[in-house]
Design an enzyme around this catalytic site. Structure first.
Site, PDB file in Angstrom:
ATOM      1  N   VAL A  20      13.877 -14.230   0.430  1.00 36.69           N
ATOM      2  CA  VAL A  20      15.094 -14.571   1.198  1.00 36.69           C
ATOM      3  C   VAL A  20      14.928 -15.916   1.906  1.00 36.69           C
ATOM      4  O   VAL A  20      15.862 -16.430   2.509  1.00 36.69           O
ATOM      5  CB  VAL A  20      15.433 -13.465   2.230  1.00 36.69           C
ATOM      6  CG1 VAL A  20      15.862 -12.188   1.525  1.00 36.69           C
ATOM      7  CG2 VAL A  20      14.239 -13.190   3.140  1.00 36.69           C
TER       8      VAL A  20
ATOM      9  N   THR B  82       6.913 -11.895  -0.926  1.00 37.78           N
ATOM     10  CA  THR B  82       5.665 -12.090  -0.179  1.00 37.78           C
ATOM     11  C   THR B  82       5.693 -13.424   0.557  1.00 37.78           C
ATOM     12  O   THR B  82       6.205 -14.422   0.060  1.00 37.78           O
ATOM     13  CB  THR B  82       4.415 -12.008  -1.086  1.00 37.78           C
ATOM     14  OG1 THR B  82       3.235 -12.151  -0.274  1.00 37.78           O
ATOM     15  CG2 THR B  82       4.420 -13.056  -2.187  1.00 37.78           C
ATOM     16  N   SER B  83       5.091 -13.401   1.758  1.00 38.50           N
ATOM     17  CA  SER B  83       5.063 -14.641   2.571  1.00 38.50           C
ATOM     18  C   SER B  83       3.976 -15.575   2.048  1.00 38.50           C
ATOM     19  O   SER B  83       3.873 -16.719   2.485  1.00 38.50           O
ATOM     20  CB  SER B  83       4.781 -14.284   4.034  1.00 38.50           C
ATOM     21  OG  SER B  83       3.565 -13.538   4.125  1.00 38.50           O
TER      22      SER B  83
ATOM     23  N   CYS C 276     -18.794  14.900   5.369  1.00 36.44           N
ATOM     24  CA  CYS C 276     -20.064  14.617   6.082  1.00 36.44           C
ATOM     25  C   CYS C 276     -19.959  14.991   7.556  1.00 36.44           C
ATOM     26  O   CYS C 276     -20.890  14.839   8.317  1.00 36.44           O
ATOM     27  CB  CYS C 276     -20.482  13.158   5.901  1.00 36.44           C
ATOM     28  SG  CYS C 276     -19.367  11.981   6.650  1.00 36.44           S
TER      29      CYS C 276
ATOM     30  N   HIS D 230      -4.530  -4.261  -2.243  1.00 38.61           N
ATOM     31  CA  HIS D 230      -4.896  -4.034  -0.835  1.00 38.61           C
ATOM     32  C   HIS D 230      -5.033  -2.558  -0.507  1.00 38.61           C
ATOM     33  O   HIS D 230      -5.057  -2.183   0.657  1.00 38.61           O
ATOM     34  CB  HIS D 230      -3.850  -4.665   0.104  1.00 38.61           C
ATOM     35  CG  HIS D 230      -3.931  -6.157   0.122  1.00 38.61           C
ATOM     36  ND1 HIS D 230      -2.926  -6.942   0.659  1.00 38.61           N
ATOM     37  CD2 HIS D 230      -4.866  -7.018  -0.343  1.00 38.61           C
ATOM     38  CE1 HIS D 230      -3.254  -8.225   0.516  1.00 38.61           C
ATOM     39  NE2 HIS D 230      -4.420  -8.302  -0.093  1.00 38.61           N
TER      40      HIS D 230
ATOM     41  N   CYS E 271     -19.429   8.387   3.590  1.00 39.62           N
ATOM     42  CA  CYS E 271     -19.664   9.066   2.294  1.00 39.62           C
ATOM     43  C   CYS E 271     -18.468   8.760   1.399  1.00 39.62           C
ATOM     44  O   CYS E 271     -17.557   8.083   1.773  1.00 39.62           O
ATOM     45  CB  CYS E 271     -19.808  10.579   2.508  1.00 39.62           C
ATOM     46  SG  CYS E 271     -18.272  11.410   2.916  1.00 39.62           S
TER      47      CYS E 271
ATOM     48  N   VAL F  99       0.843  -1.214   0.000  1.00 41.27           N
ATOM     49  CA  VAL F  99       0.000   0.000   0.000  1.00 41.27           C
ATOM     50  C   VAL F  99       0.869   1.251   0.000  1.00 41.27           C
ATOM     51  O   VAL F  99       0.382   2.360   0.145  1.00 41.27           O
ATOM     52  CB  VAL F  99      -0.937  -0.017   1.231  1.00 41.27           C
ATOM     53  CG1 VAL F  99      -1.934  -1.166   1.140  1.00 41.27           C
ATOM     54  CG2 VAL F  99      -0.152  -0.110   2.547  1.00 41.27           C
TER      55      VAL F  99
END
Ligand code: BV8
Length: 254
Positions: A218, A192-193, A153, A118, A129, A102
């Protein structure tokens, strides 16, 4: 197997590469991973921070965690691993990237064809809103005790524009991720795991289509057995080596 033999395999047909990215690709940019030894989840459990329930129970703690991440992000720069994927895209070899990250570092590196499956931490949204805003230094200067309310809002709290556990993915982004994965004949699984679904299922889709799957990590992960090759080592070293040799080989063939 060494990189040259893998490239041999990958260039048997014209490669159409799709990459699935995790927190490991941003480690070299100074961003902690989630589950590594110095990972974010070590201090907290994912369920205590990245769920709608956690936010409803303790929005201050959740905002404290996201603001801590954003503060690191303000000075973070893309690293050579991000840049190597941008090179593949510019050469027309990469057809798309699905990032679980992200942090937006892929976009700053110049990547154009990606889905942030994600969400994106540099933006916040109102849970009621449609208000959505990009965060900046001023907002981060606010005290952690000040919770951000929606200026539109006026009544509801703003929350990070990310997908939490138990929330569904944006359907258009998920469809794009599947489409690219089924079009690819090479899938790179980078940093990524492989424990978060449904993204962790993408290598299985690629396998069904007979794509060559290469893991850059790794350590071994639950996805390793699904991959054809595992290039063990920091992806900021292995990925640029792989992409440079691949691009040179393809230029020679032209
Ligand atoms: C959903 C928020 C429908 C944003 C995150 C099927 C089976 C099992 C469970 C489920 C399933 N379907 C749904 C679930 C539930 C859940 C889930 O997957 N739970 C898991 C944990 C069991 N999934 C969901 O809820 C998803 N929604 O499916 O909707 C639905 C709805 C309700 C009920 C059912 C279904 C939503 C998932 C999104 C969760 N949001 N974060 C944020 O704050 O960031 S997840 C979080 O983990 C991050 O977003 C991150 O992107 C993601 C994955 O982590 P990684 O990126 O892999 O990072 P990690 O630290 O784990 O690993 C880093 C790796 O890098 C390591 O392997 C390390 O070795 C490596 N590494 C380190 N340094 C380097 C390196 N590699 C290379 N080079 C280096 N230098």
């Amino acid at each position: 197997m060494d990189i040259d033999s893998i490239i041999e395999e990958v260039t048997k047909t014209e490669p159409k590469i799709v990459s699935v990215l995790g927190a490991g690709i941003s480690k070299a940019s100074g961003m902690p991973t989630f589950r590594g030894e110095d990972g974010w989840w070590n201090q907290y459990r994912a369920e205590d921070l990245a769920t709608p329930y956690a936010f409803s129970q303790d929005p201050k703690l959740v905002w404290e965690w996201y603001r801590a991440r954003m503060r690191i992000l303000l000075d973070a720069k893309p690293n050579i691993a991000h840049e190597s994927l941008v090179k593949l895209e510019k050469e027309g070899i990469s057809i798309g990237t699905i990032t679980q990250n992200v942090d937006g570092l892929h976009e700053i590196a110049g990547m154009k064809k990606y889905v942030e499956i994600h969400g994106r931490i540099r933006y916040s949204k109102c849970s009621i809103c449609n208000y959505n805003e990009r965060w900046d230094k001023e907002k981060l200067a606010q005290k952690d005790s000040d919770l951000p309310y929606c200026p539109n809002c006026k009544t509801n709290l703003l929350r990070p524009d990310v997908v939490w556990f138990g929330e569904t993915l944006d359907s258009a982004k998920w469809e794009q991720a599947i489409k690219w994965t089924l079009e690819a004949n090479v899938l790179l699984v980078v940093g990524t795991s492989g424990v978060v679904h449904p993204v962790a299922s993408l290598p299985y889709y690629a396998r069904q289509k007979g794509a060559v799957i290469i893991e850059f990590n790794v350590e071994e992960t639950p996805l390793s057995s699904t991959c054809d090759f595992s290039l063990l080592g920091p992806c900021e070293e292995t990925l640029p080596k792989f992409t440079d040799i691949l691009i040179q080989r393809l230029k020679k063939e032209d």
